[in-house]
Design a protein around this motif. Sequence first.
Motif, PDB file in Angstrom:
ATOM      1  N   ALA A 352      -1.466  19.479  -1.172  1.00 20.56           N
ATOM      2  CA  ALA A 352      -1.855  18.173  -1.696  1.00 20.56           C
ATOM      3  C   ALA A 352      -1.555  18.119  -3.198  1.00 20.56           C
ATOM      4  O   ALA A 352      -1.872  19.048  -3.923  1.00 20.56           O
ATOM      5  N   LYS A 353      -0.971  17.022  -3.623  1.00 21.11           N
ATOM      6  CA  LYS A 353      -0.605  16.931  -5.033  1.00 21.11           C
ATOM      7  C   LYS A 353      -1.799  16.535  -5.897  1.00 21.11           C
ATOM      8  O   LYS A 353      -1.753  16.657  -7.113  1.00 21.11           O
ATOM      9  N   GLY A 354      -2.851  16.063  -5.246  1.00 24.59           N
ATOM     10  CA  GLY A 354      -4.029  15.699  -6.019  1.00 24.59           C
ATOM     11  C   GLY A 354      -5.178  15.373  -5.099  1.00 24.59           C
ATOM     12  O   GLY A 354      -5.035  15.366  -3.873  1.00 24.59           O
ATOM     13  N   LEU A 355      -6.340  15.162  -5.719  1.00 24.43           N
ATOM     14  CA  LEU A 355      -7.517  14.786  -4.952  1.00 24.43           C
ATOM     15  C   LEU A 355      -8.188  13.652  -5.724  1.00 24.43           C
ATOM     16  O   LEU A 355      -8.733  13.864  -6.807  1.00 24.43           O
ATOM     17  N   ALA A 356      -8.092  12.456  -5.167  1.00 26.36           N
ATOM     18  CA  ALA A 356      -8.728  11.314  -5.823  1.00 26.36           C
ATOM     19  C   ALA A 356     -10.186  11.257  -5.388  1.00 26.36           C
ATOM     20  O   ALA A 356     -10.508  11.650  -4.278  1.00 26.36           O
ATOM     21  N   TYR A 357     -11.052  10.804  -6.295  1.00 27.97           N
ATOM     22  CA  TYR A 357     -12.469  10.788  -5.916  1.00 27.97           C
ATOM     23  C   TYR A 357     -13.124   9.489  -6.334  1.00 27.97           C
ATOM     24  O   TYR A 357     -12.676   8.783  -7.236  1.00 27.97           O
ATOM     25  N   PRO A 390     -25.402   5.342  -1.684  1.00 30.30           N
ATOM     26  CA  PRO A 390     -25.609   5.885  -3.034  1.00 30.30           C
ATOM     27  C   PRO A 390     -25.851   7.387  -2.957  1.00 30.30           C
ATOM     28  O   PRO A 390     -26.582   7.860  -2.089  1.00 30.30           O
ATOM     29  N   GLY A 391     -25.210   8.123  -3.855  1.00 28.70           N
ATOM     30  CA  GLY A 391     -25.341   9.586  -3.849  1.00 28.70           C
ATOM     31  C   GLY A 391     -24.144  10.282  -3.223  1.00 28.70           C
ATOM     32  O   GLY A 391     -23.999  11.493  -3.325  1.00 28.70           O
ATOM     33  N   ASP A 392     -23.264   9.511  -2.583  1.00 25.82           N
ATOM     34  CA  ASP A 392     -22.140  10.125  -1.877  1.00 25.82           C
ATOM     35  C   ASP A 392     -20.921  10.295  -2.783  1.00 25.82           C
ATOM     36  O   ASP A 392     -20.770   9.611  -3.792  1.00 25.82           O
ATOM     37  N   LEU A 393     -20.080  11.199  -2.357  1.00 25.52           N
ATOM     38  CA  LEU A 393     -18.827  11.462  -3.053  1.00 25.52           C
ATOM     39  C   LEU A 393     -17.684  11.311  -2.052  1.00 25.52           C
ATOM     40  O   LEU A 393     -17.655  11.999  -1.037  1.00 25.52           O
ATOM     41  N   LEU A 394     -16.767  10.400  -2.342  1.00 28.18           N
ATOM     42  CA  LEU A 394     -15.633  10.173  -1.446  1.00 28.18           C
ATOM     43  C   LEU A 394     -14.410  10.872  -2.019  1.00 28.18           C
ATOM     44  O   LEU A 394     -14.122  10.743  -3.211  1.00 28.18           O
ATOM     45  N   LEU A 395     -13.717  11.607  -1.154  1.00 32.80           N
ATOM     46  CA  LEU A 395     -12.571  12.406  -1.608  1.00 32.80           C
ATOM     47  C   LEU A 395     -11.334  11.979  -0.839  1.00 32.80           C
ATOM     48  O   LEU A 395     -11.346  11.931   0.394  1.00 32.80           O
ATOM     49  N   PHE A 396     -10.263  11.678  -1.573  1.00 26.79           N
ATOM     50  CA  PHE A 396      -9.066  11.088  -0.983  1.00 26.79           C
ATOM     51  C   PHE A 396      -7.839  11.966  -1.213  1.00 26.79           C
ATOM     52  O   PHE A 396      -7.646  12.498  -2.300  1.00 26.79           O
ATOM     53  N   VAL A 397      -7.018  12.061  -0.183  1.00 29.84           N
ATOM     54  CA  VAL A 397      -5.711  12.682  -0.347  1.00 29.84           C
ATOM     55  C   VAL A 397      -4.657  11.692   0.129  1.00 29.84           C
ATOM     56  O   VAL A 397      -4.795  11.096   1.201  1.00 29.84           O
ATOM     57  N   ALA A 398      -3.633  11.530  -0.687  1.00 29.61           N
ATOM     58  CA  ALA A 398      -2.519  10.645  -0.352  1.00 29.61           C
ATOM     59  C   ALA A 398      -1.248  11.465  -0.353  1.00 29.61           C
ATOM     60  O   ALA A 398      -0.914  12.088  -1.358  1.00 29.61           O
ATOM     61  N   ASP A 399      -0.583  11.513   0.799  1.00 30.02           N
ATOM     62  CA  ASP A 399       0.597  12.376   0.884  1.00 30.02           C
ATOM     63  C   ASP A 399       1.278  12.147   2.229  1.00 30.02           C
ATOM     64  O   ASP A 399       0.929  11.213   2.960  1.00 30.02           O
ATOM     65  N   ARG A 400       2.207  13.048   2.559  1.00 24.74           N
ATOM     66  CA  ARG A 400       2.752  13.062   3.914  1.00 24.74           C
ATOM     67  C   ARG A 400       1.609  13.329   4.881  1.00 24.74           C
ATOM     68  O   ARG A 400       0.677  14.063   4.568  1.00 24.74           O
ATOM     69  N   ARG A 401       1.732  12.780   6.070  1.00 23.89           N
ATOM     70  CA  ARG A 401       0.648  12.897   7.043  1.00 23.89           C
ATOM     71  C   ARG A 401       0.207  14.350   7.250  1.00 23.89           C
ATOM     72  O   ARG A 401      -0.988  14.665   7.237  1.00 23.89           O
ATOM     73  N   ALA A 402       1.184  15.251   7.416  1.00 23.30           N
ATOM     74  CA  ALA A 402       0.846  16.647   7.705  1.00 23.30           C
ATOM     75  C   ALA A 402       0.023  17.246   6.562  1.00 23.30           C
ATOM     76  O   ALA A 402      -0.944  17.973   6.790  1.00 23.30           O
ATOM     77  N   VAL A 403       0.401  16.930   5.342  1.00 20.75           N
ATOM     78  CA  VAL A 403      -0.306  17.473   4.181  1.00 20.75           C
ATOM     79  C   VAL A 403      -1.707  16.874   4.086  1.00 20.75           C
ATOM     80  O   VAL A 403      -2.675  17.584   3.810  1.00 20.75           O
ATOM     81  N   VAL A 404      -1.804  15.578   4.312  1.00 25.14           N
ATOM     82  CA  VAL A 404      -3.102  14.901   4.254  1.00 25.14           C
ATOM     83  C   VAL A 404      -4.060  15.536   5.262  1.00 25.14           C
ATOM     84  O   VAL A 404      -5.190  15.899   4.929  1.00 25.14           O
ATOM     85  N   LEU A 405      -3.584  15.698   6.494  1.00 24.21           N
ATOM     86  CA  LEU A 405      -4.450  16.233   7.542  1.00 24.21           C
ATOM     87  C   LEU A 405      -4.849  17.675   7.231  1.00 24.21           C
ATOM     88  O   LEU A 405      -6.018  18.038   7.291  1.00 24.21           O
ATOM     89  N   GLU A 406      -3.865  18.471   6.894  1.00 24.41           N
ATOM     90  CA  GLU A 406      -4.133  19.886   6.631  1.00 24.41           C
ATOM     91  C   GLU A 406      -5.110  20.063   5.476  1.00 24.41           C
ATOM     92  O   GLU A 406      -6.103  20.773   5.575  1.00 24.41           O
TER      93      GLU A 406
END
Length: 596
Positions: A352-357, A390-406
Amino acid sequence: MLKSHGCGELRAEHIGQQIRLAGWVNRRRDHGGLTFLDLRDRSGVVQVVANPGTSGEFHTTAADVRAEWVLQIEGIVRLRPEGMQNAELPTGQVEVEVHRLQVLNPAKTPPFLINEESEVDEMVRLQYRYLDLRRERMQRNLVLRHKVIKYIRDTLDRRGFLEIETPILFKATPEGARDYLVPSRLYPGEVYALPQSPQQLKQLLMVSGLERYFQIARCFRDEDQRGDRQPEFTQLDVEMSFVEREDVMALLEELYTGMLASLFPERQVQATPWPRLTYPEAQNRFGTDRPDLRFGMELKDVSDLAAGSGFRVFEAAVASGGEVRAINAKGCAGFSRRELDELTQFVASFGAKGLAYLALPESGEPRSSFAKFLATDRLEALRARLEAEPGDLLLFVADRRAVVLESLARLRSHLGARLGLYDSKLLSFCWVIDFPLVQWNEQEARWDPSHHLFTAPLPEDVHLLEHQPGRARGQQYDVVLNGHETAGGSIRIHDRALQERIFQLIGLEIETAKQRFGHMLTAFEYGTPPHGGIASGMDRLCMVLAQEPNIREVIAFPKNQAARDVMAGAPSMAEPGALRDLHLQIVDGRPGRPKG
RNA sequence: GGGGGUGUAGUGUAGCGGCCAAACACGCUGCCCUGUCAAGGCAGAGAUCGCGGGUUCGAAUCCCGUCAUCCCCGCCA
């Protein structure tokens, strides 16, 4: 016998009996005039008392012995005096009054304590494995493993299975893992291979009409080690004739469910019958084909909200055919910058090239790496999709499907463990079915079997093999236990023509196939029953049941991470004469190291 | 093949530039002790701080290399 009873067997009912014990000194408590020895054998520990009055000269001997000496003791089982009983010990009501004590063998002071569960460097444990195996933890694990395997043998026997041994010296198969090779003395340049599994042999046994086969089979793969991978490991290997997918699945599920009820009644199983997920469903919800169902935190596809969102990273991923997915780390909005960086680094190791939050604190403004680019309604839609509070942390990965899933699948397990989202004693089994029969190998630009090349496609998908092979599903099934792949199998192809179509599909020349599997193909021409089977890793199963962190803890004499046996010092340099016999010459490589 | 962690008495750890010819606990050795069970009391032995090199007036401590070990990636049909 040097003993009449096991140390751990003695109870109040033995009081007054003259008995003989033999075992190791677990602990000595010397009060001068009175000496207590805890004598230990496999059955447990019992207190032995010596004093000048009742034991005479042997009291002196008792005072001289040390931990791990091997003794034989004759004496009488006594009720312990009032107030001196030990409720902690199964034998704590009684003690043995020494009348005779013989030192069968003294012992050096061991390199680590045998009689307590202290942490010891694993290299030292492995070097003195025979001493490590004296310790309670390892004895407990080996007993557990024995019981598991005994249950399997008994149950399969009752169900009409034959346990049949297959060769350890067999034929190399270039597919799959690297083989361990055994050079032939009689035939220069030729080698046997140690089996990666008895796959071919058990199918041939079906051709032979044995109908129901199993084996507790040792398998060998020359690949790099992990905590759950050893060069040699043990599989429950099963094959059945005249069965369909459901029959094999039912057998294994009944076998394991029965085993748990019988051997581990106290262990909670999350769901029975075991849930079933199709491969696409497992991928979609958990990003992996071995999902740990003990906790939620499922992956949510937010590609539709990411497209045209104004955040270039998200937009670009979707525009180039990739995806954006996210997980909700409940209650983690307070994660520090540093913690987020660590998570980012974690997913980076999976491409993953990054982790958006997007952190949503209980009070105050959300913190986010991207929220400023998004319109309010998009943010709201994201929150809604991830059921964020409230209180939650959402973490996002944007990439090729295989990378996102893995990367998100790995992040999910990482967080699940780190946040303690499940009871570590819970057993969560599930089936994963409907795997694609073949997967596109980009590097080699060809179709590879996703299980193995004898796996049968679903009958209704056979027609897809011609033009859309990637969509054809195999009659394959995996068992996943707490996120570990614990068993896998399939219904096999028993039709020669279909088998050849598969060879063709995966780009295996028929001539090559004949060289490698000629015996199989020929055998299949002589009346092959429809058949299928499954193989289940005993080491991983026992590891989970014993709640151990790696399979070395449930293997008596394992290799270390570098595939060495540090106790015996294997592998070791071959004698020159042996090499000559085998027609071998060392042309390269470091000279051997002295043995540890 | 690559990345990361760890390496200090037998074991587990502390110390992280001078107060360290290295501390604590368990274990070990000796002596005392007749009811302990992680026995207790007293005394004692035991470590060239993985190895090699460097920086520094000074290195267990910082740097480089190396070895060992564990975890992970690649690999494991």
